[in-house]
Design a protein around this motif. Structure first.
Motif, PDB file in Angstrom:
ATOM      1  N   GLY A  38       0.801  -1.201   0.000  1.00  0.00           N
ATOM      2  CA  GLY A  38       0.000   0.000   0.000  1.00  0.00           C
ATOM      3  C   GLY A  38       0.835   1.253   0.000  1.00  0.00           C
ATOM      4  O   GLY A  38       2.006   1.254   0.439  1.00  0.00           O
ATOM      5  N   PRO A  39       0.297   2.345  -0.500  1.00  0.00           N
ATOM      6  CA  PRO A  39       1.059   3.608  -0.535  1.00  0.00           C
ATOM      7  C   PRO A  39       1.339   4.107   0.882  1.00  0.00           C
ATOM      8  O   PRO A  39       0.647   3.755   1.833  1.00  0.00           O
ATOM      9  CB  PRO A  39       0.127   4.555  -1.306  1.00  0.00           C
ATOM     10  CG  PRO A  39      -1.245   3.992  -1.090  1.00  0.00           C
ATOM     11  CD  PRO A  39      -1.097   2.515  -1.018  1.00  0.00           C
ATOM     12  N   GLY A  40       2.391   4.886   0.954  1.00  0.00           N
ATOM     13  CA  GLY A  40       2.751   5.457   2.241  1.00  0.00           C
ATOM     14  C   GLY A  40       3.943   4.759   2.873  1.00  0.00           C
ATOM     15  O   GLY A  40       4.866   4.305   2.175  1.00  0.00           O
ATOM     16  N   ARG A  43       4.965   1.020   1.724  1.00  0.00           N
ATOM     17  CA  ARG A  43       5.697   0.929   0.447  1.00  0.00           C
ATOM     18  C   ARG A  43       7.109   1.483   0.595  1.00  0.00           C
ATOM     19  O   ARG A  43       8.058   0.961   0.011  1.00  0.00           O
ATOM     20  CB  ARG A  43       4.917   1.697  -0.629  1.00  0.00           C
ATOM     21  CG  ARG A  43       5.559   1.609  -2.022  1.00  0.00           C
ATOM     22  CD  ARG A  43       4.707   2.315  -3.057  1.00  0.00           C
ATOM     23  NE  ARG A  43       3.417   1.654  -3.204  1.00  0.00           N
ATOM     24  CZ  ARG A  43       2.409   2.150  -3.929  1.00  0.00           C
ATOM     25  NH1 ARG A  43       2.524   3.323  -4.546  1.00  0.00           N
ATOM     26  NH2 ARG A  43       1.256   1.491  -4.018  1.00  0.00           N
ATOM     27  N   GLU A  44       7.259   2.547   1.384  1.00  0.00           N
ATOM     28  CA  GLU A  44       8.604   3.130   1.546  1.00  0.00           C
ATOM     29  C   GLU A  44       9.537   2.148   2.280  1.00  0.00           C
ATOM     30  O   GLU A  44      10.703   2.016   1.922  1.00  0.00           O
ATOM     31  CB  GLU A  44       8.486   4.436   2.332  1.00  0.00           C
ATOM     32  CG  GLU A  44       7.852   5.563   1.527  1.00  0.00           C
ATOM     33  CD  GLU A  44       7.749   6.844   2.373  1.00  0.00           C
ATOM     34  OE1 GLU A  44       8.193   6.798   3.543  1.00  0.00           O
ATOM     35  OE2 GLU A  44       7.250   7.862   1.854  1.00  0.00           O
ATOM     36  N   ARG A  45       8.999   1.461   3.338  1.00  0.00           N
ATOM     37  CA  ARG A  45       9.853   0.485   4.035  1.00  0.00           C
ATOM     38  C   ARG A  45      10.266  -0.644   3.102  1.00  0.00           C
ATOM     39  O   ARG A  45      11.416  -1.099   3.104  1.00  0.00           O
ATOM     40  CB  ARG A  45       9.094  -0.101   5.245  1.00  0.00           C
ATOM     41  CG  ARG A  45       9.061   0.825   6.450  1.00  0.00           C
ATOM     42  CD  ARG A  45       8.654   0.081   7.701  1.00  0.00           C
ATOM     43  NE  ARG A  45       7.320  -0.505   7.568  1.00  0.00           N
ATOM     44  CZ  ARG A  45       6.192   0.137   7.890  1.00  0.00           C
ATOM     45  NH1 ARG A  45       6.238   1.373   8.376  1.00  0.00           N
ATOM     46  NH2 ARG A  45       5.009  -0.458   7.753  1.00  0.00           N
ATOM     47  N   LEU A  51      16.204  -1.650  -1.664  1.00  0.00           N
ATOM     48  CA  LEU A  51      17.381  -0.871  -2.037  1.00  0.00           C
ATOM     49  C   LEU A  51      18.600  -1.337  -1.231  1.00  0.00           C
ATOM     50  O   LEU A  51      19.692  -1.504  -1.797  1.00  0.00           O
ATOM     51  CB  LEU A  51      17.112   0.621  -1.763  1.00  0.00           C
ATOM     52  CG  LEU A  51      18.266   1.590  -2.118  1.00  0.00           C
ATOM     53  CD1 LEU A  51      18.608   1.495  -3.594  1.00  0.00           C
ATOM     54  CD2 LEU A  51      17.901   3.017  -1.735  1.00  0.00           C
ATOM     55  N   ARG A  52      18.414  -1.562   0.099  1.00  0.00           N
ATOM     56  CA  ARG A  52      19.540  -2.030   0.925  1.00  0.00           C
ATOM     57  C   ARG A  52      20.034  -3.408   0.469  1.00  0.00           C
ATOM     58  O   ARG A  52      21.228  -3.665   0.354  1.00  0.00           O
ATOM     59  CB  ARG A  52      19.114  -2.105   2.395  1.00  0.00           C
ATOM     60  CG  ARG A  52      20.167  -2.754   3.299  1.00  0.00           C
ATOM     61  CD  ARG A  52      19.743  -2.722   4.754  1.00  0.00           C
ATOM     62  NE  ARG A  52      20.664  -3.508   5.567  1.00  0.00           N
ATOM     63  CZ  ARG A  52      21.863  -3.109   5.964  1.00  0.00           C
ATOM     64  NH1 ARG A  52      22.300  -1.932   5.617  1.00  0.00           N
ATOM     65  NH2 ARG A  52      22.616  -3.895   6.715  1.00  0.00           N
TER      66      ARG A  52
END
Length: 521
Positions: A38-40, A43-45, A51-52
């Motif tokens: 979900g957005p927010g 999704r960022e986590r 990315l890590r």
């Protein structure tokens, strides 16, 4: 294969360890995975984790190692090991207590009873010696009797089958045979006798005997008669009997001057000497055993044992120093920085290839029961000042360590270990103290941020070594003395010993890593 691409739209300068990125993602697969969340914040986590993970994979592919992950894995492994040891500690202590009580209990232990039955008066050792070399009924006496009895029986004058009886039988047989032959020659009942032939010849020549011939024959018969004591035959028998009597006197035991009596006396003297020598030998063996036991107790209490203990520790430290390219010095006979003070027996200087070249470790060895841990720490403090050392190690002798002293303990920059020069298994305690002391010296010399991870690893390894060595010494000793029930304990102690060795190696690697980081800086 499509590679996820991202275009950096905006980049802000990092503030307080945070880098802000505004990305546009065009790769279909990446977009598909992101849309599953979900957005927010969710999704960022997920995006940050991905990315890590990608960055770590790229770094690993480039030959780099995530020190944080390694540290976390090491801490987890040590935590699991500590949990396992804590869970099994109670079971091991209970089993060891029961097994050791069975063998070492002063009142009912098998070892105490066995030693007492071996060494006590009329014990197994004394019975074994008496059985083989004792003065009565021993193997030696039976062997001598078996070998000498036939000879004594042969020389016994009262024995019918003895030497005297056989000689008498031979002489009597020879005399009877000669007497019979002589009498047959002078018998007129036999036509072939010498007297019958003489009578025939005289009769044939003269027809009859004359008075002179008759007297001559009577005289001749009288010489061979045993009824006349002065006849030739009587004199011969007398001489034979005299000779027989002389032989009997030589073979009698009633006369001390007879050869047979002298032979018996020599044999008895030899046997008595052997019995006396055997009894003396048995006494010397028992005295030697008691002296050896007393000598060992005396050496353990004397200053000579202390010198021997110190020399053995010096040889062990010299070997370790040579292996690690450090410099080992025996300084116990020289004065240090404090006037008229010789405290500190050995000094180990770290080699030029270490992270702290020239740093010093002072060693103090004691085989004196009057010393306690507090006294040891006080003397180490003076030894570090006297020898200008950063770290001190106090080594107690296994036979003189105070009751309850741990085999390995750390007190700040001081280490206290217990080492038995006659037990190679305790060499591990000294080697572990050597590695921990080197690590502590390096830690004192490197407090910079880049050495923080290595210092943390050193601290962790040091504590692990302290925890493990508290149990290794007693477990190893118990296991080696209970062969029938301790194979599993020996295996467990060996594994724990290997774990300590690995931690020592980890300390050496961290010290080497600090040196490498310093060289690269």
């Amino acid at each position: 294969m499509a590679i996820a691409t991202a275009e950096s739209v905006h980049e802000q300068m990092p503030t307080q360890g945070v880098l802000a990125l505004d990305l546009k993602v065009s790769d279909p697969e990446v977009i598909s995975e992101l849309l599953k969340h979900g957005p927010g914040a969710d999704r960022e986590r997920f995006a940050l984790s991905a990315l890590r993970l990608g960055i770590l994979a790229l770094r690993q592919a480039g030959g780099e190692l995530d020190t944080g992950a390694v540290r976390e894995a090491s801490q987890k492994m040590l935590h699991d090991l500590e949990s396992l040891l804590r869970e099994r500690g109670g079971e091991i202590n209970s089993a060891l207590g029961s097994a050791l009580k069975q063998y070492f209990d002063p009142a009912s232990g098998e070892l105490s009873r066995r030693i007492e039955s071996l060494l006590k008066q009329d014990g197994e050792l004394e019975r074994a010696l008496r059985q083989h070399i004792g003065p009565e009924g021993s193997t030696l006496i039976r062997t001598l009797n078996q070998q000498l009895n036939p000879l004594l029986q042969l020389l016994d004058p009262d024995e019918a089958e003895g030497l005297k009886g056989r000689i008498e039988a031979m002489l009597n047989s020879a005399l009877d045979d000669q007497r019979g032959r002589i009498l047959r020659e002078f018998s007129l009942d036999s036509e072939d006798s010498a007297l019958s032939r003489l009578v025939r010849k005289v009769t044939e020549g003269n027809g009859k005997f004359t008075g002179d011939v008759k007297d001559l024959v009577n005289d001749l018969v009288g010489e061979f008669s045993l009824d006349k004591p002065d006849s030739a035959l009587s004199r011969l028998v007398t001489k034979v009997e005299e000779a027989q009597g002389l032989i009997g006197k030589s073979l009698t035991l009633d006369d001390e001057r007879s050869p047979l009596f002298r032979l018996k006396r020599e044999l008895q003297s030899t046997i008595e000497s052997l019995v006396q020598n055997n009894a003396s030998f048995q006494k010397e063996v028992l005295e030697a055993l008691a002296k050896l036991h007393s000598q060992r107790e005396t050496e353990a209490k004397s200053t000579l044992h202390g010198h021997t203990f110190e020399e053995g520790l010096g040889e062990l430290l010299a070997a370790e120093a040579q292996k690690l390219n450090d410099v080992h010095e025996a300084v116990g006979t020289t004065t240090g920085a404090i006037a008229h003070c010789k405290t500190g027996d050995f000094v180990t200087s770290l080699g030029p290839e270490t992270a702290a070249p020239g740093s010093r470790i002072v060693w103090e060895a004691k085989s004196n029961k009057s010393y306690g841990v507090a006294d040891a720490l006080k003397e180490l403090d003076q030894a570090r000042k006297n020898r200008k050392a950063q770290v001190g190690v106090f080594v107690f002798s296994g036979t003189a360590a105070p009751d309850g002293t741990q085999p390995f303990a750390r007190y700040g920059n001081d280490l206290v270990v217990v080492w038995d020069s006659e037990d190679p298994a305790t060499d591990l305690f000294v080697k572990a103290a050597y590695s921990v002391a080197r690590a502590l010296v390096v830690r004192e010399s490197h407090d910079s941020a880049e050495a923080e991870a290595a210092v943390s690893a050193i601290e962790s390894a040091t504590r692990t070594i302290e925890t493990q060595i508290k149990h290794i010494g007693e477990i190893k000793t118990w296991a080696e003395t209970i062969k029938s029930n301790g194979e599993k304990i020996v295996d467990r102690a060996t594994k724990m010993q290997d774990a300590v060795k690995k931690q020592v190696e980890e300390l050496d690697r961290q010290v080497t890593a600090l040196k490498s980081a310093e060289d690269q800086g």
